[in-house]
Design a protein around this motif. Sequence first.
Motif, mmCIF file in Angstrom:
data_model
loop_
_atom_site.group_PDB
_atom_site.id
_atom_site.type_symbol
_atom_site.label_atom_id
_atom_site.label_comp_id
_atom_site.label_asym_id
_atom_site.label_seq_id
_atom_site.Cartn_x
_atom_site.Cartn_y
_atom_site.Cartn_z
ATOM 1 N N ILE A 130 4.713 0.270 -0.147
ATOM 2 C CA ILE A 130 3.313 0.545 -0.469
ATOM 3 C C ILE A 130 2.845 -0.432 -1.539
ATOM 4 O O ILE A 130 3.478 -0.567 -2.583
ATOM 5 C CB ILE A 130 3.135 2.003 -0.939
ATOM 6 N N GLY A 131 1.783 -1.140 -1.270
ATOM 7 C CA GLY A 131 1.247 -2.103 -2.225
ATOM 8 C C GLY A 131 1.441 -3.546 -1.805
ATOM 9 O O GLY A 131 0.855 -4.441 -2.402
ATOM 10 N N ASP A 132 2.263 -3.798 -0.794
ATOM 11 C CA ASP A 132 2.423 -5.171 -0.315
ATOM 12 C C ASP A 132 1.171 -5.582 0.460
ATOM 13 O O ASP A 132 0.541 -4.771 1.119
ATOM 14 C CB ASP A 132 3.661 -5.275 0.582
ATOM 15 N N GLY A 179 -5.521 -6.635 3.261
ATOM 16 C CA GLY A 179 -5.427 -5.289 2.706
ATOM 17 C C GLY A 179 -3.993 -4.999 2.332
ATOM 18 O O GLY A 179 -3.079 -5.728 2.719
ATOM 19 N N ILE A 180 -3.799 -3.953 1.551
ATOM 20 C CA ILE A 180 -2.438 -3.614 1.147
ATOM 21 C C ILE A 180 -1.996 -2.344 1.860
ATOM 22 O O ILE A 180 -2.825 -1.574 2.336
ATOM 23 C CB ILE A 180 -2.317 -3.440 -0.380
ATOM 24 N N ILE A 181 -0.700 -2.168 1.906
ATOM 25 C CA ILE A 181 -0.178 -0.961 2.559
ATOM 26 C C ILE A 181 -0.572 0.237 1.720
ATOM 27 O O ILE A 181 -0.307 0.291 0.522
ATOM 28 C CB ILE A 181 1.350 -1.032 2.694
ATOM 29 N N GLY A 182 -1.230 1.214 2.347
ATOM 30 C CA GLY A 182 -1.615 2.419 1.625
ATOM 31 C C GLY A 182 -0.640 3.537 1.887
ATOM 32 O O GLY A 182 -0.509 4.463 1.077
ATOM 33 N N MET A 183 0.050 3.446 3.003
ATOM 34 C CA MET A 183 0.966 4.519 3.358
ATOM 35 C C MET A 183 1.928 4.026 4.433
ATOM 36 O O MET A 183 1.527 3.279 5.330
ATOM 37 C CB MET A 183 0.155 5.714 3.887
ATOM 38 N N ILE A 184 3.177 4.441 4.310
ATOM 39 C CA ILE A 184 4.144 4.168 5.372
ATOM 40 C C ILE A 184 4.422 5.507 6.034
ATOM 41 O O ILE A 184 4.916 6.441 5.394
ATOM 42 C CB ILE A 184 5.430 3.532 4.798
#
Lengths: 376, 600
Positions: free
Chosen positions: B357-359, B369-374
């Motif tokens: 999350i955050g990459d 955009g960044i990863i908000g959720m896996i």
Amino acid sequence: MAKKIYEKYEDKLPLKIIEEVKSEIPKKTKASIIKKILDDVYKEFKQSSLEPGESIGIISAESIGEPSTQMTLNTFHFAGVAEMNVTVGLPRIIEILDGRKTIKTPTMEIYLKKPYSEGKEIKKIAKSIKQTTIQDYVEEISVEITESKIKIKLDKEILKEGVVDEKKILSLLKKKAKGYNVKQDRKELLVIPKDEDKNIGEIYRMKEKIKEIYVTGVKDVTQVLPVKRKGEFMIITSGNNLKDVLKLDFVDKTRTRSNDIYEIRKILGIEAARQVIINEVFKVIENQGLNVDIRHIMLVADTMTASGKIRGITRYGIISEKSSVLARAAFETPMKHLINASLIGELDDLNSVIENVMLNQPVPAGTGMPTLVTKK
Amino acid sequence: MSEIYLNGKFIADTDKPKDLMKKFIEERRNGQVPYSVNIHYDEIMDQVKIESSHGRAIRPLVVVKNKKPLLTSKHLEQLANNEISFSDLLRQGVIEYLDAMEEEEALIAFYEDELTEEHTHLEILPLAIVGLCTSLVPYGNFNQSTRLNAGSKNQKQALGFYVSNYLVRLDMDVNLLHTAQFPIVKTIMHDYSDYSSHPSGQNVVVAVLSYDGYNMEDAIVINRGSIERGFARSTYYRPIISEELRYSGGLIDEISIPDKDVKGYKSERDYRFLEDDGIIFPESKVKEGDVIIGKTSPPRFLSSLDEYNLATSSRRESSMSLKHGEKGIIDFVLITENQEGNKLVQVRVRDTKVPEIGDKFTSRHGQKGIIGMIVPSEDVPFSASGIVPDILFNPHGIPSRMTMAHLIEMLGGKVGALSGRFVDGTPFDSEPQEKLRKELLALGFKDDGTETFYSAKTGKKFKAKIYVGNMYYLKLKHMVSNKVHARARGPIQLLTRQPTEGRAKEGGLRLGEMEKDTFIAHGSSLLLKERFDSDRTVVPVCNECGIIAIYNEFKNKSYCPICGDNSPVSNIELSYAFKLMLDEFKSLGIYPKLILKNKY
């Protein structure tokens, strides 16, 4: 009976609120009910007043400062409509709050008495206010180098309008052009130096001076624009001279205003200047579509005018009046303040916020206000 | 008479400027004048300007004469057979370079069938109006210009397979993407630039769908299954370099395990990975603080007396160790010599980065955009045919940005993936959308690219049809693991005793001027004081002269250096920065007297 009840509240509530209550309550209301209403009003009044130690200054600063960051520097123009260029937006706010003596775009809004406010001779009146100089009546003005004299060719078309005639210009020239003889030729006016070997440079300078000789109108008013606002004709000017405008008999003296704070203070007094600060700042904020409570601006205007003079929010204005050396040094030009303080041995009582932040002590605001009091 | 200027300098004049220009261009096409010289006739100023200076942007165009481009199919044939080269075309006057000024005179056709009598030139390729990076954006001509710009900029930050000899290289700060792929939707520039040997992204299934608010504000939701299957995994390489420097007096650094009596010796634990030569062994797992290369340096100031007098070694510890927040595995050790003949040790550390999350990720259309959720695979909505998307992209990112190419790429990717071929998305010259739609319909899908989707949590069918397709996604080099930072306690600066600044120094996060104001506005005076307590100190102050006194720890007594031993001294609490300011006042000759009073 009812009167007595109102009188009781006179030192508790502001007169204006009592008047308002009075006007709202129907006659023949029972005294006990009036009393209950006034009690409720008093309670509400108490509740909405600020508590001691509320940081109103910073709250006002934040409330004005935050929306100001969104202000656009570009002004909006309406295509096709005759319009005058007036400083708006952030530059204007800075100009007002700094308390600048010379503002970028001085303007006046001249309201007119009836029947002129209904449009009677509006163009003529507007024209009569505008300042004219000799160059407005001249077709050509030139220096004859070989004959070392100035030739002025008047514009017959403009003179036909009848505001000024050739004689008047001649007499003006005679009065202003000292050391020169003025002659009237068939076509032209000639300005000849009395001293025959006068320097050509000086003659040239004289020519420039002649151009600027004041003829008619109100001085400093360089542009006039008659407009219709809310069904009423009025004149907007660029350049202000409120003193002379108020002398004109067709001007409504109660509503005519200038946007120059200093001019207003000189002519109408400090309270009027305070109101101009509020109006001008609020106008800018409203124009930008922002929403700032007017009381924040009133606080700023009060601080600026409290001493009877206008003081800007600058290091020369109200900041220089801070009692604390450290607070002044923390704002701008620290070395100046520190050196002066050390020269005269200034004492800092650490009474306000910023000094206490520097020393890492609780600041005397909010929860930092109450302290223990002990019997001696 | 028209004036003629060469590079802004007057050289001659002419009566027939237009004829001159015509002749000049003809001569240039014949090779009599260098191809990089341009001419322009300014009719208003009546000046002929000839430019040969450097720094002008010039671009090649096909010369057109009588509605026919001079570049013929015969030329193309010869080019394909390597019989002639581009410079031959230039020499023949088939192609010429124009600068901005000469371009004013030219009328340039975009495509060959647009040619009219007036046209003077033809674009070699419509794509040539954009640069290399921008031509890597498929269907780029359907995007808003700002997005196209952002998209081509983002590609430069993507992780990929930048060289194949990375194993023997010691580049600084390198990221390598595992299993990088060639994009399904490509442009001809991908072929020409040999993109397949250095790809920088992966083809994934993207559904335009919001998911519990975890892809709000440009975030993306990623399928955990995809990550576990290796999506966007990368390796970070960083070399740690140390050198045995020589100093005056024949002294030299020594790479070895430092002795315990060395000045600044860490702890035995920190040196545990070092072998006898003072260098770490490969494949050891290291964390922050672990020493990679052990090194000692000779004393800094030879002249100071105790260095001579004491018999013990006075060498300083100067090992290289992992900085705060770093970890990894030792990949490669290189021992060599530099130009001056000093021993040089380079150790490469490797660290595998799994998406978290955050990459930061992006498509090729500025839709970063960044990863908000896996999300676990079983919770990701799936299509009627059982396809579980890898990425859920928020539909709110589309309308305001108008990245049509993003949507077309999804469609193209879907067609390409289903029919097992590459789709050509070259800007201005791409496979038309209609063709893709027909093909998709023939493959048994809805031609608008949407599919029936089911919520994986409830099993219910979504009311709306969801737009799904395959896209080329890029992992960008900004990864949270390199950026996360927080601190409660930590190092302070020597001068001010305030916390250090910056992540590298494990610094504090500054509570600035305006933040301070908010505390005051809330009236939370004591909280404000506590927030600024980081440099709180207690100092003794002389009650008589108001100058900071001295505390003698042996005698446990404070005294004033001015008023003598017996003057009364009080301890007061101050910020150290203020005490420092008082000291600075004193150095300026200003006497800052503190007058002490009881608070109550």
